[in-house]
Motif scaffolding. Structure first.
Motif, PDB file in Angstrom:
ATOM      1  N   LEU A  60       0.833  -1.199   0.000  1.00  0.00           N
ATOM      2  CA  LEU A  60       0.000   0.000   0.000  1.00  0.00           C
ATOM      3  C   LEU A  60       0.870   1.254   0.000  1.00  0.00           C
ATOM      4  CD1 LEU A  60      -2.938   1.022   0.154  1.00  0.00           C
ATOM      5  CD2 LEU A  60      -2.708   1.014   2.639  1.00  0.00           C
ATOM      6  N   ILE A  61       1.908   1.243   0.816  1.00  0.00           N
ATOM      7  CA  ILE A  61       2.828   2.383   0.886  1.00  0.00           C
ATOM      8  C   ILE A  61       3.618   2.501  -0.410  1.00  0.00           C
ATOM      9  CG2 ILE A  61       4.688   3.443   2.206  1.00  0.00           C
ATOM     10  CD1 ILE A  61       2.066   3.105   3.750  1.00  0.00           C
ATOM     11  N   ASN A  62       4.086   1.375  -0.929  1.00  0.00           N
ATOM     12  CA  ASN A  62       4.871   1.405  -2.165  1.00  0.00           C
ATOM     13  C   ASN A  62       4.041   1.874  -3.358  1.00  0.00           C
ATOM     14  OD1 ASN A  62       7.132   0.430  -0.816  1.00  0.00           O
ATOM     15  ND2 ASN A  62       6.616  -1.720  -1.210  1.00  0.00           N
ATOM     16  N   ALA A  63       2.778   1.477  -3.402  1.00  0.00           N
ATOM     17  CA  ALA A  63       1.908   1.933  -4.489  1.00  0.00           C
ATOM     18  C   ALA A  63       1.716   3.447  -4.421  1.00  0.00           C
ATOM     19  CB  ALA A  63       0.565   1.224  -4.400  1.00  0.00           C
ATOM     20  N   ALA A  64       1.574   3.974  -3.227  1.00  0.00           N
ATOM     21  CA  ALA A  64       1.438   5.422  -3.068  1.00  0.00           C
ATOM     22  C   ALA A  64       2.708   6.146  -3.502  1.00  0.00           C
ATOM     23  CB  ALA A  64       1.096   5.755  -1.619  1.00  0.00           C
ATOM     24  N   ARG A  65       3.856   5.556  -3.217  1.00  0.00           N
ATOM     25  CA  ARG A  65       5.126   6.152  -3.651  1.00  0.00           C
ATOM     26  C   ARG A  65       5.215   6.191  -5.166  1.00  0.00           C
ATOM     27  NH1 ARG A  65       9.621   3.135   0.242  1.00  0.00           N
ATOM     28  NH2 ARG A  65       9.031   4.147   2.216  1.00  0.00           N
ATOM     29  N   LEU A  66       4.792   5.081  -5.805  1.00  0.00           N
ATOM     30  CA  LEU A  66       4.830   5.031  -7.269  1.00  0.00           C
ATOM     31  C   LEU A  66       3.913   6.076  -7.894  1.00  0.00           C
ATOM     32  CD1 LEU A  66       4.870   1.159  -7.878  1.00  0.00           C
ATOM     33  CD2 LEU A  66       6.769   2.765  -8.168  1.00  0.00           C
ATOM     34  N   ASP A  67       2.852   6.406  -7.195  1.00  0.00           N
ATOM     35  CA  ASP A  67       1.917   7.435  -7.689  1.00  0.00           C
ATOM     36  C   ASP A  67       2.416   8.848  -7.411  1.00  0.00           C
ATOM     37  OD1 ASP A  67       0.197   5.564  -8.682  1.00  0.00           O
ATOM     38  OD2 ASP A  67      -1.067   5.497  -6.893  1.00  0.00           O
ATOM     39  N   GLY A  68       3.593   8.945  -6.793  1.00  0.00           N
ATOM     40  CA  GLY A  68       4.186  10.254  -6.564  1.00  0.00           C
ATOM     41  C   GLY A  68       3.917  10.854  -5.207  1.00  0.00           C
ATOM     42  N   ALA A  69       3.279  10.097  -4.322  1.00  0.00           N
ATOM     43  CA  ALA A  69       3.004  10.618  -2.984  1.00  0.00           C
ATOM     44  C   ALA A  69       4.274  10.608  -2.153  1.00  0.00           C
ATOM     45  CB  ALA A  69       1.920   9.788  -2.301  1.00  0.00           C
ATOM     46  N   GLY A  70       4.489  11.667  -1.417  1.00  0.00           N
ATOM     47  CA  GLY A  70       5.665  11.772  -0.572  1.00  0.00           C
ATOM     48  C   GLY A  70       5.395  11.324   0.854  1.00  0.00           C
ATOM     49  N   PHE A  71       6.374  11.564   1.707  1.00  0.00           N
ATOM     50  CA  PHE A  71       6.325  11.130   3.106  1.00  0.00           C
ATOM     51  C   PHE A  71       5.070  11.635   3.814  1.00  0.00           C
ATOM     52  CE2 PHE A  71       7.135  11.920   7.575  1.00  0.00           C
ATOM     53  CZ  PHE A  71       7.704  10.748   8.014  1.00  0.00           C
ATOM     54  N   TRP A  72       4.831  12.940   3.774  1.00  0.00           N
ATOM     55  CA  TRP A  72       3.737  13.521   4.528  1.00  0.00           C
ATOM     56  C   TRP A  72       2.379  13.227   3.917  1.00  0.00           C
ATOM     57  CZ3 TRP A  72       4.614  14.626   9.254  1.00  0.00           C
ATOM     58  CH2 TRP A  72       5.868  15.096   9.657  1.00  0.00           C
ATOM     59  N   ARG A  73       2.297  13.190   2.592  1.00  0.00           N
ATOM     60  CA  ARG A  73       0.999  12.892   1.971  1.00  0.00           C
ATOM     61  C   ARG A  73       0.569  11.473   2.310  1.00  0.00           C
ATOM     62  NH1 ARG A  73      -0.648  14.214  -4.185  1.00  0.00           N
ATOM     63  NH2 ARG A  73      -0.825  16.257  -3.195  1.00  0.00           N
ATOM     64  N   ILE A  74       1.501  10.532   2.252  1.00  0.00           N
ATOM     65  CA  ILE A  74       1.155   9.152   2.608  1.00  0.00           C
ATOM     66  C   ILE A  74       0.703   9.082   4.054  1.00  0.00           C
ATOM     67  CG2 ILE A  74       2.081   6.819   2.913  1.00  0.00           C
ATOM     68  CD1 ILE A  74       3.946   7.354   0.570  1.00  0.00           C
ATOM     69  N   PHE A  75       1.397   9.804   4.931  1.00  0.00           N
ATOM     70  CA  PHE A  75       1.063   9.773   6.352  1.00  0.00           C
ATOM     71  C   PHE A  75      -0.322  10.343   6.613  1.00  0.00           C
ATOM     72  CE2 PHE A  75       1.164  11.856  10.582  1.00  0.00           C
ATOM     73  CZ  PHE A  75       1.311  10.723  11.359  1.00  0.00           C
ATOM     74  N   TRP A  76      -0.596  11.541   6.074  1.00  0.00           N
ATOM     75  CA  TRP A  76      -1.855  12.219   6.361  1.00  0.00           C
ATOM     76  C   TRP A  76      -3.045  11.629   5.617  1.00  0.00           C
ATOM     77  CZ3 TRP A  76      -1.961  14.905  10.535  1.00  0.00           C
ATOM     78  CH2 TRP A  76      -0.845  15.636  10.952  1.00  0.00           C
ATOM     79  N   ARG A  77      -2.826  11.175   4.382  1.00  0.00           N
ATOM     80  CA  ARG A  77      -3.949  10.753   3.538  1.00  0.00           C
ATOM     81  C   ARG A  77      -4.216   9.250   3.599  1.00  0.00           C
ATOM     82  NH1 ARG A  77      -5.003  14.652  -0.414  1.00  0.00           N
ATOM     83  NH2 ARG A  77      -6.842  13.372  -0.868  1.00  0.00           N
ATOM     84  N   ILE A  78      -3.217   8.442   3.956  1.00  0.00           N
ATOM     85  CA  ILE A  78      -3.390   6.986   3.929  1.00  0.00           C
ATOM     86  C   ILE A  78      -3.228   6.365   5.321  1.00  0.00           C
ATOM     87  CG2 ILE A  78      -2.480   4.817   3.009  1.00  0.00           C
ATOM     88  CD1 ILE A  78      -1.626   6.335   0.510  1.00  0.00           C
ATOM     89  N   VAL A  79      -2.078   6.616   5.935  1.00  0.00           N
ATOM     90  CA  VAL A  79      -1.742   5.930   7.184  1.00  0.00           C
ATOM     91  C   VAL A  79      -2.588   6.433   8.357  1.00  0.00           C
ATOM     92  CG1 VAL A  79       0.086   5.500   8.869  1.00  0.00           C
ATOM     93  CG2 VAL A  79       0.602   5.423   6.418  1.00  0.00           C
ATOM     94  N   LEU A  80      -2.660   7.750   8.533  1.00  0.00           N
ATOM     95  CA  LEU A  80      -3.366   8.287   9.699  1.00  0.00           C
ATOM     96  C   LEU A  80      -4.856   7.947   9.713  1.00  0.00           C
ATOM     97  CD1 LEU A  80      -2.563   9.815  12.229  1.00  0.00           C
ATOM     98  CD2 LEU A  80      -3.227  11.941  11.096  1.00  0.00           C
ATOM     99  N   PRO A  81      -5.571   8.030   8.573  1.00  0.00           N
ATOM    100  CA  PRO A  81      -6.987   7.639   8.607  1.00  0.00           C
ATOM    101  C   PRO A  81      -7.219   6.175   8.998  1.00  0.00           C
ATOM    102  CG  PRO A  81      -6.534   8.957   6.663  1.00  0.00           C
ATOM    103  CD  PRO A  81      -5.212   8.652   7.279  1.00  0.00           C
ATOM    104  N   MET A  82      -6.199   5.330   8.800  1.00  0.00           N
ATOM    105  CA  MET A  82      -6.311   3.927   9.186  1.00  0.00           C
ATOM    106  C   MET A  82      -5.955   3.714  10.660  1.00  0.00           C
ATOM    107  SD  MET A  82      -4.468   2.268   5.822  1.00  0.00           S
ATOM    108  CE  MET A  82      -4.702   0.588   6.391  1.00  0.00           C
ATOM    109  N   SER A  83      -5.542   4.768  11.333  1.00  0.00           N
ATOM    110  CA  SER A  83      -4.984   4.637  12.684  1.00  0.00           C
ATOM    111  C   SER A  83      -5.965   4.960  13.796  1.00  0.00           C
ATOM    112  CB  SER A  83      -3.765   5.565  12.823  1.00  0.00           C
ATOM    113  OG  SER A  83      -2.842   5.376  11.779  1.00  0.00           O
TER     114      SER A  83
END
Length: 284
Positions: A175-198
């Motif tokens: 999930l994280i690697n797919a977001a990286r391939l789409d151009g998402a950076g450290f903070w975007r992945i954290f705020w938009r993907i990881v944190l909502p799952m937390s």
């Protein structure tokens, strides 16, 4: 069929017995807090109050201050509120970021950093008093609410990091690697993907930190003075006030007032606490 009913009856009877036994001290505190001193002296500890009065609650809450000395819990209560909100918010935020980095953005030495943080969990708080006091003196925040916030944030980072790191390990790396391939950076992945799952582990951490910080007495006693003392210190001062007559009803009312915020937090978010633990708070 009869055997099943009998077994169920025995189980419920045992559970009710232990529940009543566990809640008995709370019942004694509540009933004592609404009794007059005359009734307390002449009555039974478990007896229901004949005349309910909230005078003891009013006296326990009172907010009169003379110089650096305050009577009643009100000033101490609001000191704790001003301390616990930023301390919980900052330590939880830092723990979430640390857990995210140590689980999904590993770097050379990251395992050593995590091990050192975990080592911090086993250091007795008493050992930290002198170096923490020296540090606060250098920073100019000694004997203040800001100093208490600083102490609780520093001491809470290790446990919050552990909670979030163990939870984030369960998030698929794909999930994280797919977001990286789409151009998402450290903070975007954290705020938009990881944190909502937390949300589950976030609730666990908030409840844990709130309870630990609100109920702390050691740091509140050592690192505060005068108008910055938290409610645990105020409760101790109230209970140990030298008077001609020991007012047990006031002491019981004060103890309940001091415990109400943590009780409210558990009642309001207790189900999320259990759900968060089950979702991975103690895995890893």
């Amino acid at each position: 069929m009869q055997s099943n009913k009998l077994s169920r009856f025995i189980v419920y009877a045992v559970l009710i017995y232990f529940a009543v036994y566990y809640l008995l001290p709370l019942y004694v505190m509540l009933t004592t807090s609404v009794k007059t001193m005359d009734e307390i002296r002449g009555g039974n500890l478990l007896s229901f109050p004949m005349h309910i009065t909230f005078a003891a609650w009013s006296k326990a809450w009172g907010s009169a201050c003379t110089g650096v000395e305050c009577t009643g819990l009100a000033p101490f209560f609001w000191n704790s509120v001003r301390m616990v909100i930023p301390a919980v918010a900052i330590s939880t935020t830092l723990g979430a970021i640390n857990g995210y980095i140590l689980s999904k953005w590993k770097f050379p030495g990251s395992e050593l950093v995590f091990a050192l943080l975990m080592y911090g969990l086993y250091i007795p708080f008493q050992v930290l008093l002198l170096p923490m006091a020296t540090t606060e003196g250098w920073l100019g925040i000694a004997s203040s609410t800001t100093g208490l916030v600083f102490v609780h944030v520093v001491c809470g980072i290790a446990s919050t990091t552990l909670f979030f790191r163990n939870f984030y390990v369960g998030i698929p790396d794909e999930l994280i690697n797919a977001a990286r391939l789409d151009g998402a950076g450290f903070w975007r992945i954290f705020w938009r993907i990881v944190l909502p799952m937390s949300i589950p582990i976030l609730m666990v951490t908030l409840i844990w930190q709130f309870t630990q910080i609100w109920n702390d007495f050691l740091f509140g006693l050592v690192f505060s003075a005068g108008g910055s003392q938290p409610i645990t210190v105020g409760l101790n001062n109230l209970a140990n006030t030298s008077t001609t007559v020991k007012e047990y009803n006031v002491d019981m009312a004060a103890a309940i007032i001091a415990a109400l915020p943590t009780i409210f937090v558990y009642v309001a978010a207790g189900k999320y606490f259990v759900r968060g633990l089950a979702a991975g708070a103690v895995k890893g």
